[in-house]
Design a protein around this motif. Structure first.
Motif, PDB file in Angstrom:
ATOM      1  N   ARG A  39       0.846  -1.190   0.000  1.00 58.19           N
ATOM      2  CA  ARG A  39       0.000   0.000   0.000  1.00 58.19           C
ATOM      3  C   ARG A  39       0.885   1.246   0.000  1.00 58.19           C
ATOM      4  N   TRP A  61      -3.307  -4.017 -13.498  1.00 55.92           N
ATOM      5  CA  TRP A  61      -3.849  -3.493 -12.251  1.00 55.92           C
ATOM      6  C   TRP A  61      -4.813  -2.343 -12.519  1.00 55.92           C
ATOM      7  N   GLN A  65      -8.714  -1.984 -11.287  1.00 56.39           N
ATOM      8  CA  GLN A  65      -9.252  -0.797 -10.631  1.00 56.39           C
ATOM      9  C   GLN A  65     -10.459  -0.253 -11.381  1.00 56.39           C
ATOM     10  N   GLU A  70     -11.741  -0.380  -7.703  1.00 57.33           N
ATOM     11  CA  GLU A  70     -10.740  -0.499  -6.656  1.00 57.33           C
ATOM     12  C   GLU A  70      -9.982   0.816  -6.467  1.00 57.33           C
ATOM     13  N   LEU A  72      -7.341   0.836  -4.168  1.00 60.55           N
ATOM     14  CA  LEU A  72      -6.085   0.467  -3.532  1.00 60.55           C
ATOM     15  C   LEU A  72      -4.920   0.943  -4.387  1.00 60.55           C
ATOM     16  N   SER A 105     -10.031  -4.674  -0.261  1.00 58.55           N
ATOM     17  CA  SER A 105      -8.707  -4.088  -0.457  1.00 58.55           C
ATOM     18  C   SER A 105      -8.372  -3.008   0.565  1.00 58.55           C
ATOM     19  N   VAL A 108      -5.800  -4.564   2.851  1.00 52.45           N
ATOM     20  CA  VAL A 108      -4.592  -5.170   2.304  1.00 52.45           C
ATOM     21  C   VAL A 108      -3.400  -4.256   2.578  1.00 52.45           C
ATOM     22  N   ASN A 135     -15.176  -7.654  -6.104  1.00 51.15           N
ATOM     23  CA  ASN A 135     -14.099  -7.792  -5.137  1.00 51.15           C
ATOM     24  C   ASN A 135     -12.861  -8.367  -5.798  1.00 51.15           C
ATOM     25  N   LEU A 136     -11.731  -8.265  -5.120  1.00 48.38           N
ATOM     26  CA  LEU A 136     -10.477  -8.786  -5.650  1.00 48.38           C
ATOM     27  C   LEU A 136     -10.231 -10.209  -5.158  1.00 48.38           C
ATOM     28  N   GLY A 226     -11.510   1.234  -1.577  1.00 50.55           N
ATOM     29  CA  GLY A 226     -11.389   0.023  -2.358  1.00 50.55           C
ATOM     30  C   GLY A 226     -12.519  -0.932  -2.137  1.00 50.55           C
ATOM     31  N   LEU A 229     -11.267  -8.201  -1.669  1.00 52.86           N
ATOM     32  CA  LEU A 229     -10.275  -9.092  -2.266  1.00 52.86           C
ATOM     33  C   LEU A 229     -10.583 -10.540  -1.902  1.00 52.86           C
TER      34      LEU A 229
END
Length: 243
Positions: A39, A61, A65, A70, A72, A105, A108, A135-136, A226, A229
């Motif tokens: 992060r 990534w 997002q 997201e 994050l 996230s 995380v 969600n991730l 976020g 996950l």
């Protein structure tokens, strides 16, 4: 110079991730394979030759997002050294990703760049704009460090043993589990946050695996954003076989 502060020195280790105390993590870049994705802003100290790079240039990534909303923001940590990570003195927990973990996230802290990142959807019986429908999911050989507000609780899900939890308290769950959002009351007040019962939206879990919840229904610090996950953990993890 004498002080009780000198009892708080780095904990020696030969592993990839080592807790220095419940709220501070050391990531050793000389151990394991690949870089560490952390992060942004979580680094509190480092030693050795470490290069910090923004992850905004990573197209995969950015797609995650964009599709899942997201927020994050990650930085890549690579080189030959150790990085100390923390986030607002939240508790830190390290686990294997294995066949998949699902986690918001917002919770995380860091994970190995070797892990695969995907998107999963929560089956919702109704449209709830703030429930986090996407969600991730983290899968593969590698570890992830999660954050909780206080010491968490791990609940086991199995045949005839379904689990319901407040969506604001859920941190992560085994990807093998089936999930569904539901309202705890039929009152019209449920459309207001926490509704007439004082409870928010519930998440129901079915299948075989584990659910991680924190002893808090409060949102994380305001800068944490976020969706959720996903992870299935082995060993000291939230492991479970696919249904």
């Amino acid at each position: 110079m004498h002080s009780t502060l000198f009892a708080h020195v780095p904990v020696p280790s030969t592993g990839r991730y080592t807790l220095q105390n419940p709220q501070l993590l050391k990531a050793d870049l000389t151990q394991g394979q690949g870089s560490v994705l952390a992060r942004q802003g979580a680094m509190v100290a480092f030693e050795g030759q470490v290069d910090f790079q923004s992850q905004y240039r990573n197209n995969s990534w950015r797609n995650v997002q964009r599709m899942a909303g997201e927020g994050l923001e990650l930085m890549k940590c690579k080189g030959n050294g150790q990085v100390y990570l923390a986030n607002f003195a939240q508790h830190i927990h390290v686990m294997e990703a294995g066949r998949g973990i699902t986690v918001d996230s917002k919770y995380v802290l860091a994970f190995d760049s070797t892990l695969g990142v995907g998107i999963v959807a929560i089956d919702s019986a109704v449209e709830v704009a703030s429930a986090g429908a996407y969600n991730l999911e983290l899968t593969g050989a590698g570890q992830v460090a999660l954050l909780t507000s206080g010491e968490p609780l791990v609940l086991e899900v199995g045949p005839g043993r379904n689990i319901c939890a407040d969506a604001d308290a859920v941190i992560a769950w085994s990807t093998s589990l089936r999930t569904q959002m539901q309202a705890p009351t039929s009152s019209s007040g449920v459309w207001r946050r926490r509704g007439a019962t004082g409870e928010g939206w519930e998440m129901q879990f079915q299948g075989t695996g584990h659910v991680l919840v924190q002893p808090s229904e409060l949102l994380p610090p305001t800068h944490l954003r976020g969706g959720m996950l996903g992870l299935n953990m082995r060993g000291n993890s939230l492991g479970g076989s696919r249904a």
